[in-house]
Design an enzyme around this catalytic site. Structure first.
Site, short mmCIF file in Angstrom:
data_model
loop_
_atom_site.label_atom_id
_atom_site.label_comp_id
_atom_site.label_asym_id
_atom_site.label_seq_id
_atom_site.Cartn_x
_atom_site.Cartn_y
_atom_site.Cartn_z
N ASN A 104 -10.46 -9.74 -8.11
CA ASN A 104 -9.70 -9.02 -7.10
C ASN A 104 -9.32 -7.63 -7.62
O ASN A 104 -8.87 -7.51 -8.75
CB ASN A 104 -8.44 -9.79 -6.72
CG ASN A 104 -8.71 -11.02 -5.88
OD1 ASN A 104 -9.43 -10.94 -4.91
ND2 ASN A 104 -8.13 -12.14 -6.26
N HIS B 84 -18.29 -9.16 -7.78
CA HIS B 84 -18.09 -10.25 -8.73
C HIS B 84 -18.99 -10.10 -9.94
O HIS B 84 -19.94 -9.34 -9.92
CB HIS B 84 -18.37 -11.60 -8.05
CG HIS B 84 -17.37 -11.93 -6.99
ND1 HIS B 84 -17.69 -12.01 -5.66
CD2 HIS B 84 -16.04 -12.16 -7.07
CE1 HIS B 84 -16.61 -12.31 -4.96
NE2 HIS B 84 -15.59 -12.41 -5.79
N LYS C 47 -15.00 0.75 -18.97
CA LYS C 47 -14.92 -0.17 -20.11
C LYS C 47 -15.20 -1.58 -19.59
O LYS C 47 -14.53 -2.04 -18.67
CB LYS C 47 -13.53 -0.08 -20.73
CG LYS C 47 -13.42 -0.74 -22.11
CD LYS C 47 -14.14 0.09 -23.18
CE LYS C 47 -13.80 -0.41 -24.58
NZ LYS C 47 -12.42 -0.07 -24.96
N HIS C 48 -16.18 -2.24 -20.18
CA HIS C 48 -16.55 -3.59 -19.77
C HIS C 48 -16.82 -3.67 -18.26
O HIS C 48 -16.33 -4.57 -17.57
CB HIS C 48 -15.48 -4.59 -20.19
CG HIS C 48 -15.28 -4.65 -21.67
ND1 HIS C 48 -16.31 -4.87 -22.55
CD2 HIS C 48 -14.17 -4.50 -22.44
CE1 HIS C 48 -15.86 -4.87 -23.79
NE2 HIS C 48 -14.56 -4.63 -23.75
#
Length: 538
Positions: A432, A538, A289-290
């Site tokens: 993180n 990231h 999800k996302h």
């Protein structure tokens, strides 16, 4: 020094009377050329293209008859001649150009139909060095660029998919092509040669081991225009680069509505994650999800793996992407279909599974025939303002690492298996990243936080929510293991994991305060393993 323009206006319409045709991909060629021939267009062609047109019963002039010079050097030299390029580049309304054409017997071309040697296909097929070099087209790009530059007078077609639009344009305007139409064809032609040269330059860099070439080109072919981008006010499209890597770019969509920008991004993330698990060893399922996993698990079957993955965070799984490392079967399909799911991606599917998914008409089913190799080299790119960040793909695999036990207590065999599992998943969680796992399943995931402590707390809270939803007395983090994508800078992140019930930890190590963290682990009586490899995402 820039070349000055004479500012000669381009004609609004150009009558197509003479066409130069030289194609490697002959898809649709005969039908298109036949239409041109019946319009009275003179056909000039080369080699195999001329032969194909002649065999179709069309009158065609060989380019050697135009130049008065035979094809030589295995066809390497055939169109690089003033009588060809003069006909492509002449500005017909320029008196000096017109005089040169008259003096040297140069006749203009109004239409150029070119597609290039199949360099990309040869590269993808893994051709040897000499064979790949031989498939670098020279005359084709030269003619395409010449015609595209002179689009004021010449229409250039580089894609067989455009034959029909050219045919309709000719029909609509009595054999003429408009200036606006010619400009659009020219824009596409320059895009094609740019992508072609990018493929060649990238192949050279890859073959010669040049990690950071002085000029880096990234190119792709338009696969589809999406309804919008990440948000409705953004425009977006999907381009495929031709990389030989199974995934969303190469998948066959069996059913369902068009993929959105976010669907494509999330599906790629899901499939890359699930490919970390060898299908010969275990069934595995990842729910995304996302772009972050909300549940990942292994099992003896896809159904078992899916149910374990779903249990990690059933709330977030709603409207998610499901990736499988084995062909979708009926049992797994039935379970997945119970929850609203956007996309399923798998190496294959049984007919029974396809029939079950077919009942959900909006559910997209993508089949890839294979899994991407997590160890394979490659490049990833990200745009920044005014630049492009390019790096090698993160192809580190935990099974290949030299794991180092740094605490007094070593992990048990069961803990070590779960530690490796959790670290595989953490590699694909936004930093993180903290991943709790137990029994080859995620039980809590914390992603994308500025503080690693916050990620640990969020993951533990997710586990508590899942336990409450399942009616369990305690969260599954009790007796779990935990993975961190990067080192713990302080002991507080580790202590948060201990408070959640973790009994073993896997992390890269490398902090200035490693010993403090090790001491805290020893005091808590838990095992800790260093991998020596970080997995920031990231």
């Amino acid at each position: 020094m820039a070349v000055a323009s004479k500012n000669i206006p381009a004609p609004d319409r150009v009558l197509v009377r003479r066409a130069l045709i030289s194609v490697s991909d002959k898809t649709g060629l005969v039908a298109f050329a036949t239409d041109l021939f019946h319009r009275g267009v003179q056909l000039v062609s080369t080699g195999g293209t001329a032969k194909a047109l002649a065999q179709a019963g069309l009158t065609v002039t060989d380019v050697s008859d135009v130049t008065g010079f035979p094809e030589i050097m295995d066809g390497r030299v055939k169109t690089l001649h003033p009588l060809v390029h003069g006909g492509l580049l002449a500005v017909r309304d320029d008196p000096e150009h017109a005089e040169a054409m008259e003096t040297h017997g140069i006749r203009p071309f109004d239409l150029v139909v070119i597609n290039l040697y199949p360099f990309e296909e040869v590269r993808q097929a893994g051709g040897d060095y000499p064979h790949t070099v031989e498939n670098i087209d020279i005359g084709g790009p030269a003619m395409v660029r010449a015609a595209a530059k002179n689009h004021a007078y010449v229409a250039v077609v580089t894609d067989p998919h455009d034959y029909e639009s050219v045919k309709l344009a000719l029909e609509a305007d009595a054999g003429h092509l408009s200036y606006e139409f010619r400009k659009r064809l020219a824009a596409k032609a320059f895009g094609r040669t740019a992508a072609y040269d990018a493929a060649i330059s990238n192949w050279f860099a890859e073959t010669l081991g040049i990690e950071h070439p002085g000029w880096r080109s990234v190119a792709g072919r338009l696969a589809e225009v999406t309804r919008y981008g990440e948000n409705p006010h953004q425009q977006a499209a999907f381009y495929v680069t031709g990389e030989r890597r199974p995934g969303v770019a190469t998948a066959r969509q069996v059913q369902g509505k068009q993929l959105s920008y976010n669907n494509i991004n999330d599906t790629d993330a899901a499939f890359e994650l699930v490919a970390e698990f060898d299908p010969a060893r275990t069934a595995a399922v990842a729910i995304i999800k996302h772009a972050n996993p909300c549940g990942v698990a292994e099992g003896t079957s896809l159904k078992e793996a899916y149910l374990k993955a779903l249990a990690c965070d059933p709330v977030s799984a709603f409207g998610g992407i499901v990736a499988l490392n084995r062909p979708l079967d009926a049992e797994a399909a039935e379970e997945i279909a119970r929850v609203f799911t956007e996309v399923i991606i798998a190496p294959g599917a049984t007919p029974e599974a396809e029939a079950i998914i077919a009942a959900k008409k909006n559910l997209r089913l993508l089949l890839t025939d294979d899994l991407p190799n997590p160890r394979a080299p490659g490049l990833t790119a990200k745009t920044v303002s005014g630049g492009l960040l390019v790096q090698s793909r993160d192809n580190g695999v935990v099974d290949d690492l030299d794991l180092k036990v740094v605490t007094r207590r070593a992990p048990s065999a069961a803990e070590l298996a779960d530690l490796k599992f959790a670290f595989r998943v953490a590699k694909h969680v936004k930093s993180n990243a903290i991943v709790y796992a137990r029994g080859a399943a995620t039980v809590g995931i914390g992603a994308g936080q500025m503080s690693r402590v916050d990620s640990s707390r969020i993951a533990a809270r997710k586990a508590e929510d899942a336990a409450e939803a399942a009616g369990s007395a305690e969260p599954a983090t009790k007796g779990s293991v935990v993975a961190s994508d990067a080192f713990f800078p302080f002991a507080d992140g580790l202590l948060s994991a201990v408070a959640a019930g973790a009994t073993a930890v896997i992390q890269p190590g490398g902090s200035m305060r490693d010993q403090d963290v090790i001491d805290a682990a020893d005091e808590a009586g838990i095992a800790m393993v260093f991998t020596g490899m970080r997995h920031f995402r990231h």
